[in-house]
Design a protein around this motif. Structure first.
Motif, PDB file in Angstrom:
ATOM      1  N   GLN A 137      -4.576 -15.845  -5.067  1.00 54.02           N
ATOM      2  CA  GLN A 137      -4.548 -16.681  -3.867  1.00 54.02           C
ATOM      3  C   GLN A 137      -3.649 -16.104  -2.774  1.00 54.02           C
ATOM      4  O   GLN A 137      -3.302 -16.809  -1.817  1.00 54.02           O
ATOM      5  CB  GLN A 137      -4.106 -18.103  -4.239  1.00 54.02           C
ATOM      6  CG  GLN A 137      -2.800 -18.199  -4.980  1.00 54.02           C
ATOM      7  CD  GLN A 137      -2.531 -19.620  -5.480  1.00 54.02           C
ATOM      8  OE1 GLN A 137      -3.428 -20.472  -5.510  1.00 54.02           O
ATOM      9  NE2 GLN A 137      -1.292 -19.895  -5.848  1.00 54.02           N
ATOM     10  N   ALA A 138      -3.277 -14.817  -2.926  1.00 56.47           N
ATOM     11  CA  ALA A 138      -2.417 -14.168  -1.921  1.00 56.47           C
ATOM     12  C   ALA A 138      -3.255 -13.377  -0.928  1.00 56.47           C
ATOM     13  O   ALA A 138      -4.378 -12.957  -1.228  1.00 56.47           O
ATOM     14  CB  ALA A 138      -1.417 -13.252  -2.610  1.00 56.47           C
ATOM     15  N   ARG A 139      -2.702 -13.197   0.259  1.00 60.90           N
ATOM     16  CA  ARG A 139      -3.309 -12.331   1.273  1.00 60.90           C
ATOM     17  C   ARG A 139      -2.322 -11.234   1.603  1.00 60.90           C
ATOM     18  O   ARG A 139      -1.146 -11.497   1.875  1.00 60.90           O
ATOM     19  CB  ARG A 139      -3.655 -13.123   2.536  1.00 60.90           C
ATOM     20  CG  ARG A 139      -4.791 -14.120   2.292  1.00 60.90           C
ATOM     21  CD  ARG A 139      -5.449 -14.555   3.574  1.00 60.90           C
ATOM     22  NE  ARG A 139      -5.635 -13.449   4.488  1.00 60.90           N
ATOM     23  CZ  ARG A 139      -5.137 -13.409   5.722  1.00 60.90           C
ATOM     24  NH1 ARG A 139      -4.392 -14.411   6.169  1.00 60.90           N
ATOM     25  NH2 ARG A 139      -5.367 -12.385   6.505  1.00 60.90           N
ATOM     26  N   GLY A 179       3.216  -3.437   0.419  1.00 65.10           N
ATOM     27  CA  GLY A 179       2.409  -4.610   0.105  1.00 65.10           C
ATOM     28  C   GLY A 179       3.206  -5.645  -0.680  1.00 65.10           C
ATOM     29  O   GLY A 179       4.434  -5.633  -0.705  1.00 65.10           O
ATOM     30  N   LEU A 180       2.514  -6.537  -1.337  1.00 69.01           N
ATOM     31  CA  LEU A 180       3.143  -7.595  -2.134  1.00 69.01           C
ATOM     32  C   LEU A 180       3.709  -6.992  -3.414  1.00 69.01           C
ATOM     33  O   LEU A 180       2.978  -6.393  -4.214  1.00 69.01           O
ATOM     34  CB  LEU A 180       2.115  -8.684  -2.458  1.00 69.01           C
ATOM     35  CG  LEU A 180       2.572  -9.827  -3.362  1.00 69.01           C
ATOM     36  CD1 LEU A 180       3.799 -10.522  -2.806  1.00 69.01           C
ATOM     37  CD2 LEU A 180       1.420 -10.810  -3.569  1.00 69.01           C
ATOM     38  N   VAL A 181       5.016  -7.162  -3.626  1.00 63.59           N
ATOM     39  CA  VAL A 181       5.710  -6.557  -4.768  1.00 63.59           C
ATOM     40  C   VAL A 181       6.595  -7.600  -5.445  1.00 63.59           C
ATOM     41  O   VAL A 181       7.199  -8.452  -4.777  1.00 63.59           O
ATOM     42  CB  VAL A 181       6.572  -5.356  -4.312  1.00 63.59           C
ATOM     43  CG1 VAL A 181       7.579  -4.941  -5.376  1.00 63.59           C
ATOM     44  CG2 VAL A 181       5.680  -4.177  -3.937  1.00 63.59           C
ATOM     45  N   ALA A 182       6.672  -7.526  -6.762  1.00 65.21           N
ATOM     46  CA  ALA A 182       7.626  -8.322  -7.533  1.00 65.21           C
ATOM     47  C   ALA A 182       8.523  -7.384  -8.327  1.00 65.21           C
ATOM     48  O   ALA A 182       8.068  -6.353  -8.837  1.00 65.21           O
ATOM     49  CB  ALA A 182       6.908  -9.274  -8.482  1.00 65.21           C
ATOM     50  N   PHE A 183       9.805  -7.721  -8.410  1.00 63.97           N
ATOM     51  CA  PHE A 183      10.735  -7.039  -9.296  1.00 63.97           C
ATOM     52  C   PHE A 183      10.758  -7.802 -10.622  1.00 63.97           C
ATOM     53  O   PHE A 183      10.562  -9.018 -10.653  1.00 63.97           O
ATOM     54  CB  PHE A 183      12.144  -7.032  -8.701  1.00 63.97           C
ATOM     55  CG  PHE A 183      12.305  -6.177  -7.487  1.00 63.97           C
ATOM     56  CD1 PHE A 183      12.799  -4.878  -7.583  1.00 63.97           C
ATOM     57  CD2 PHE A 183      11.964  -6.648  -6.216  1.00 63.97           C
ATOM     58  CE1 PHE A 183      12.957  -4.082  -6.463  1.00 63.97           C
ATOM     59  CE2 PHE A 183      12.124  -5.861  -5.086  1.00 63.97           C
ATOM     60  CZ  PHE A 183      12.620  -4.567  -5.213  1.00 63.97           C
ATOM     61  N   GLY A 184      11.033  -7.094 -11.720  1.00 63.85           N
ATOM     62  CA  GLY A 184      11.036  -7.776 -13.005  1.00 63.85           C
ATOM     63  C   GLY A 184      11.992  -7.163 -14.005  1.00 63.85           C
ATOM     64  O   GLY A 184      12.370  -5.992 -13.899  1.00 63.85           O
ATOM     65  N   LEU A 227       6.164  -4.142  -9.766  1.00 69.45           N
ATOM     66  CA  LEU A 227       4.713  -3.983  -9.736  1.00 69.45           C
ATOM     67  C   LEU A 227       4.205  -4.537  -8.419  1.00 69.45           C
ATOM     68  O   LEU A 227       4.862  -5.374  -7.790  1.00 69.45           O
ATOM     69  CB  LEU A 227       4.045  -4.680 -10.905  1.00 69.45           C
ATOM     70  CG  LEU A 227       3.971  -6.209 -10.945  1.00 69.45           C
ATOM     71  CD1 LEU A 227       2.955  -6.645 -12.002  1.00 69.45           C
ATOM     72  CD2 LEU A 227       5.325  -6.817 -11.263  1.00 69.45           C
ATOM     73  N   SER A 228       3.049  -4.039  -7.993  1.00 70.44           N
ATOM     74  CA  SER A 228       2.536  -4.421  -6.680  1.00 70.44           C
ATOM     75  C   SER A 228       1.110  -4.937  -6.777  1.00 70.44           C
ATOM     76  O   SER A 228       0.421  -4.771  -7.782  1.00 70.44           O
ATOM     77  CB  SER A 228       2.568  -3.214  -5.724  1.00 70.44           C
ATOM     78  OG  SER A 228       1.557  -2.283  -6.063  1.00 70.44           O
ATOM     79  N   ALA A 229       0.666  -5.561  -5.679  1.00 72.07           N
ATOM     80  CA  ALA A 229      -0.682  -6.110  -5.611  1.00 72.07           C
ATOM     81  C   ALA A 229      -1.742  -5.024  -5.725  1.00 72.07           C
ATOM     82  O   ALA A 229      -2.868  -5.293  -6.152  1.00 72.07           O
ATOM     83  CB  ALA A 229      -0.864  -6.884  -4.308  1.00 72.07           C
ATOM     84  N   SER A 230      -1.392  -3.785  -5.384  1.00 69.75           N
ATOM     85  CA  SER A 230      -2.357  -2.694  -5.460  1.00 69.75           C
ATOM     86  C   SER A 230      -2.577  -2.207  -6.882  1.00 69.75           C
ATOM     87  O   SER A 230      -3.486  -1.408  -7.134  1.00 69.75           O
ATOM     88  CB  SER A 230      -1.881  -1.519  -4.600  1.00 69.75           C
ATOM     89  OG  SER A 230      -0.717  -0.931  -5.152  1.00 69.75           O
TER      90      SER A 230
END
Length: 431
Positions: free
Chosen positions: A71-73, A84-89, A371-374
């Motif tokens: 549901q992200a753009r 782009g959209l990235v999360a750290f973990g 990790l990223s949306a790509s």
């Protein structure tokens, strides 16, 4: 966690001029950082955070991430790793850990990769927002945050004393001789306390400057400089670096050359290294259930000697192609824990680690990265660092692999140089 509880996100990445020192933009109390050779990504603020526990913690994180992406753009005008959209973990070493594994999405990411600098701005929207582009406004860099008080402390021995460590190693050797397993990693702990208002970026900066060839990471209070890439996925290209077999650097050129030769010729260390390589390749091959000829794995024919400022390592690189339908978190789950930080066979060694170590490893030796949306992502084994709690408590760990022929005194001594990166990063600048 239901989809309705997850944020609807928009991410917009645009090119910027080189921002210089990326750490100037990180949060002093809770930096989110991934750096190597001065390049990487730094996150500011926290837009969303998810916690996961138990055996399914990595799998659950992947499902939540997939739901967020659905549901992200994302508008990415740069398209390099980390944009782009990235999360750290960061994930705990053991499923039984009482501590949380986390994914967190910052409010912005500023980065420099492949010679390109960029800023990613992230927004929470609602279902009433249309599908048009995010309104264009001039690019404004986040505020530079001045350095705060130094983060300094002396680390002292913890629950795993030298005597207790000797007993654990001797017990492990006895069980190896009985055929219960062939390798197990035994670690020990050290503790200290920085001031609660200390600027944690000082720790990150010292690690990054002293160990530029490692991957310096900071996620949710977990800070370190790891030499071991658990797995990297860029496009469909997969790489991993396995380290097993260690000797301290020599005090002078002659001693250092002798240490390098000794490691290269050490039968014990070569056996330990082979366990780690075989385990990693087997884990990755089990993941590939598709008839895809392009996913073949290759490893360095012989381990090479990796020299860091504190130690020599035996190292091997593994290369392959991401299996169709898999994500970087699938590879993280398949590979963790490696034989380099757990043991062989994995299922036999892991319960014994719980028996022999008098503490919860928390996220030491667990996966840490982004990790990223790509579909890209980079995850290290969280080594050469420490957990830094909100109250300033510091907990560091270092371990070594026990195989037939290991000597307890040598194994204890081997952990000393492995503590050195975080120990020195916590010293006052004047020292």
């Amino acid at each position: 966690m239901s989809d309705s509880a997850l944020p609807r996100l928009r991410a917009r990445t645009r090119p910027i001029s080189d921002p210089g020192d990326l750490l100037r933009f990180a949060e002093p109390q809770d930096p989110a950082v991934w750096l190597r050779r001065g390049d990487g990504i730094v996150g500011g603020g926290c837009l969303w955070r998810g916690e996961f526990q138990g055996e399914s913690r990595i799998r659950d994180a992947r499902e939540v991430w997939d739901a967020i992406l659905a549901q992200a753009r994302v508008e990415d005008a740069v398209r390099v790793p980390g944009s782009g959209l990235v999360a750290f973990g960061a994930f705990t070493f053991a499923a039984s850990s009482g501590y949380a594994s986390v994914l967190q999405i910052p409010q912005f990411i500023i980065g420099r990769m492949d010679g390109k600098s960029f800023l990613t701005e992230l927004f929470v929207t609602d279902s009433t927002v249309g599908s048009g582009p995010v309104p264009t406004v001039p690019v404004r860099l986040p505020l530079i945050i001045p350095d705060g008080p130094e983060a300094v402390t002396d680390l002292e021995p913890g629950e795993m004393t030298q005597e207790r460590h000797r007993e654990a190693v001797e017990c492990a050797l006895s069980r190896i001789e009985q055929g219960e397993f062939t390798k197990i990693v035994i670690s020990r702990d050290q503790h200290g306390k920085i001031e609660p208002d200390a600027d944690r970026r000082h720790i990150v900066r010292r690690l990054a400057n002293t160990y530029p060839e490692t991957w310096t990471y900071a996620v949710d209070g977990l800070i370190g400089a790891s030499p071991e890439m658990l797995v990297r996925v860029l496009g469909r290209s997969v790489t991993a670096r396995v380290l097993a077999g260690t000797l301290p650097r020599g005090a002078n050129e002659a001693d250092d050359a002798a240490a390098k030769r000794a490691l290269a010729d050490s039968a014990k260390n070569r056996v330990e290294h082979k366990f780690a390589i075989d385990s990693a390749i087997e884990s990755l091959r089990r993941l590939d259930t598709h008839d895809d000829p392009d996913t073949g794995l290759t490893a360095s024919p012989e381990p090479f000697l990796l020299g860091l400022p504190n130690v020599w390592h035996l190292a091997s690189d593994i290369r392959g192609t991401l299996p169709q339908g898999s994500s970087v978190l699938d590879l993280v789950e398949a590979l963790h824990p490696t034989a380099a930080v757990g043991g062989t066979p994995r299922k036999k060694a892991m319960p014994v680690i719980d028996e022999l170590e008098p503490f919860d490893r928390r996220r030491y030796a667990g996966p840490a990265g982004w990790l990223s949306a790509s579909g890209d992502g980079e995850w290290v084994v969280a080594l050469r660092g420490a957990e830094v709690d909100a109250d300033g408590s510091v907990t560091a760990f270092a371990g070594g692999g026990i195989v037939a022929g290991s000597e307890a005194a040598d194994e204890f001594a081997e952990t000393g140089p492995k503590f050195r990166p975080i120990t020195e990063a916590l010293k006052p600048l004047a020292e």
